[in-house]
Enzyme design. Structure first.
Site, mmCIF file in Angstrom:
data_model
loop_
_atom_site.group_PDB
_atom_site.id
_atom_site.type_symbol
_atom_site.label_atom_id
_atom_site.label_comp_id
_atom_site.label_asym_id
_atom_site.label_seq_id
_atom_site.Cartn_x
_atom_site.Cartn_y
_atom_site.Cartn_z
ATOM 1 N N GLU A 177 0.849 -1.208 0.000
ATOM 2 C CA GLU A 177 0.000 0.000 0.000
ATOM 3 C C GLU A 177 0.875 1.244 0.000
ATOM 4 O O GLU A 177 0.577 2.238 -0.666
ATOM 5 C CB GLU A 177 -0.915 -0.008 1.232
ATOM 6 C CG GLU A 177 -1.956 1.123 1.258
ATOM 7 C CD GLU A 177 -1.499 2.412 1.934
ATOM 8 O OE1 GLU A 177 -2.217 3.424 1.859
ATOM 9 O OE2 GLU A 177 -0.403 2.430 2.523
ATOM 10 N N ASP A 308 -9.697 0.411 20.580
ATOM 11 C CA ASP A 308 -10.775 -0.426 21.101
ATOM 12 C C ASP A 308 -12.117 -0.065 20.449
ATOM 13 O O ASP A 308 -12.829 -0.924 19.929
ATOM 14 C CB ASP A 308 -10.846 -0.250 22.626
ATOM 15 C CG ASP A 308 -11.758 -1.265 23.282
ATOM 16 O OD1 ASP A 308 -11.945 -2.360 22.727
ATOM 17 O OD2 ASP A 308 -12.296 -0.958 24.368
HETATM 18 N N1 TRP Z 1 -2.801 5.456 3.571
HETATM 19 C C1 TRP Z 1 -1.887 6.385 4.203
HETATM 20 C C2 TRP Z 1 -0.651 5.634 4.586
HETATM 21 O O1 TRP Z 1 -0.710 4.448 4.743
HETATM 22 C C3 TRP Z 1 -2.485 7.038 5.421
HETATM 23 C C4 TRP Z 1 -3.611 7.953 5.077
HETATM 24 C C5 TRP Z 1 -3.510 9.249 4.767
HETATM 25 C C6 TRP Z 1 -4.982 7.611 5.024
HETATM 26 N N2 TRP Z 1 -4.731 9.757 4.503
HETATM 27 C C7 TRP Z 1 -5.649 8.802 4.648
HETATM 28 C C8 TRP Z 1 -5.707 6.454 5.245
HETATM 29 C C9 TRP Z 1 -7.040 8.812 4.506
HETATM 30 C C10 TRP Z 1 -7.090 6.476 5.104
HETATM 31 C C11 TRP Z 1 -7.750 7.641 4.719
HETATM 32 O O2 TRP Z 1 0.374 6.223 4.750
HETATM 33 ZN ZN ZN Z 2 1.445 4.778 5.650
#
Ligand code: TRP
Ligand code: ZN
Length: 446
Positions: A177, A308
């Site tokens: 990801e 939680d």
């Molecule tokens: N996906 C991003 C990461 O893993 C974190 C993130 C930033 C995020 N903005 C978001 C996750 C909005 C969910 C929704 O670094």
């Molecule tokens: Zn991240």
């Protein structure tokens, strides 16, 4: 002038199959917003408690894996594969059918882990997922050990309960990801269109234990969103819409092909405002997660309360959204009646009718009843929705102190035990002397 009309709305961007899937979800989503005094269908079996200690035990394991593997669980590094092996072993022991999906990114092999809970309607699949990889700079305990652990513990709770949901349940842990949603994109791109059309929803959990936590709900599919919001409302926890970048996590590939999505987020590197600290606690002027993508994203970087609550919310959503067989939908429908009906002062109840036709099966669990009543003292007004079989759903009681004008509101009604087609009525009665008014218009949104 009678304006009893019917409009069928479907977003042109939404493929028919996805609209079908959305409708299936709409038709079967959990109640929670049932008006007082109704006799509507009972809710799905309530979700069990998700023990925080169990979720945290998974985080401890992720931390140990990172520590033993150069400090991270990043794509292409041994800590990633060890994380996958840990989650997979738990699921295999719990009776899941698991599979590893391999892909290549940046010259390294990556993996998605897919776990199917046997049973349920294979044509209505509810999915939940989280990315399991970290960045290279740290162990990734909040990002995204938190989502990974909570989804894992929810899956294990499904097994402990030997849940037999109407829908088929599938859980996923995504690879890479952090390199640009690589694993989830790979999964969606390689899903045959027939399989894609069976997905009634995808729930995403990426960062749900942020140390300076906020309670953010994705603003996507309305039924999924409402399921989460209702859960927090029940705990009197205010929520906000997630705004730290739509499309920044693994729900994006699903959303892009028209699959209904939703999810939770406790915040990354944005700063908590004073107003947010006021309602959620924590520290204003500080990031939700000061260790975002840093080496300090370790087991100390977790707000237990947020982890939680969010774990419980995930279980609640899985239990409620997987219940109900769903009816083949005919798209979102809006039916309305704009003929004025006078409401006599301190008199008999009056009704206004809407004939609903062309729908299949039952009304949704989140039938929206939009009411526009003009009145000079709305506390006098009692409002019920009458289903075609005469079942009354109380929308509003009288309240002698409420001297404001008009009732202009949308009431959600769990009408899932009612046949959709037929004549629905809005029944309005003025129960106190002096002020008066009329039904201006009302509508039903299926
Ligand atoms: N996906 C991003 C990461 O893993 C974190 C993130 C930033 C995020 N903005 C978001 C996750 C909005 C969910 C929704 O670094
Ligand atoms: Zn991240």
């Amino acid at each position: 002038m009678s304006l009893n009309r019917f409009a069928l709305r479907r977003s042109p961007a939404l493929p028919a199959a996805a609209a079908l899937a959305l409708g299936a979800l709409l038709a079967t989503a959990a109640p929670a917003a049932q008006a007082a005094g109704t006799t509507a269908a009972p809710a799905a079996v309530a979700a069990p408690d998700i023990p925080l200690a169990n979720v945290k035990a998974h985080l401890t394991q992720f931390q140990s894996i990172a520590t033993a593997n150069g400090g991270n669980r990043a794509h292409g590094r041994p800590g990633y594969k060890a994380s996958i092996d840990y989650v997979k072993a738990k699921l295999d022991a719990a009776g899941y059918t698991t599979s590893l999906q391999q892909f290549t990114s940046g010259g390294a092999v990556g993996y998605n882990l897919i776990a199917d809970w046997p049973g349920g309607d294979a044509n209505k699949v509810l999915m939940a997922g989280a990315h399991l990889d970290s960045v290279t700079s740290g162990a990734g305990i909040n990002d995204n050990g938190s989502g990974s652990a909570a989804v894992l513990e929810t899956a294990l709770a499904v097994s402990r309960a030997q849940l037999q949901p109407d829908k088929h349940l599938r859980f996923a842990w995504w690879g890479a990801e952090e390199l640009g949603l690589v694993g989830s994109r790979y999964y969606v791109n390689n899903l045959p269109s027939t399989e894609r059309s069976k997905l009634s929803g995808y729930l995403n959990f990426d960062m749900i234990g942020s140390p300076n936590a906020g309670y953010f709900v994705y603003d996507d599919d309305p039924v999924i969103e409402k399921t989460f919001k209702d859960y927090y409302a029940g705990l009197s926890i205010p929520t906000e819409i997630e705004t730290e970048g739509d499309g920044r996590s693994d729900h994006a590939p699903f959303k892009n092909v028209g699959i209904p999505v939703g999810g939770l987020f406790s915040g990354a590197d944005y700063t908590k405002t004073a107003a947010q600290a006021q309602k959620w606690g924590g520290t204003a002027g500080q990031a939700f997660d000061r260790c975002y993508h840093s080496s300090c994203d370790n087991t100390s970087n977790i707000n237990d309360t947020a982890l939680d609550r969010n774990s419980e919310a995930i279980a609640h959503a899985i239990w409620t959204l997987s219940a109900g067989t769903g009816e083949p939908p005919t798209g979102e429908g809006v039916f309305s009646n704009a003929t004025d009906v006078a409401v006599p002062d301190n008199g008999a109840a009056v009704t206004s009718s809407i004939a609903v036709t062309g729908r299949t099966g039952n009304a949704p669990a989140a039938l929206q009843v939009g009411v526009d009543i003009k009145h000079t003292y709305r506390g006098d007004v009692v409002i019920d929705l009458l289903a075609p079989d005469g079942t009354a759903y109380r929308l509003k009681n009288s309240s002698s102190g409420d001297s404001a004008d008009n009732v202009i509101a949308t009431y959600p009604v769990n009408a899932s035990s009612e046949t959709a087609n037929g004549t629905w009525k809005l029944r309005v009665q003025d129960v106190a002397a002096q002020d008066t008014g009329y039904i201006d218009s009302w509508k039903l949104t299926f």
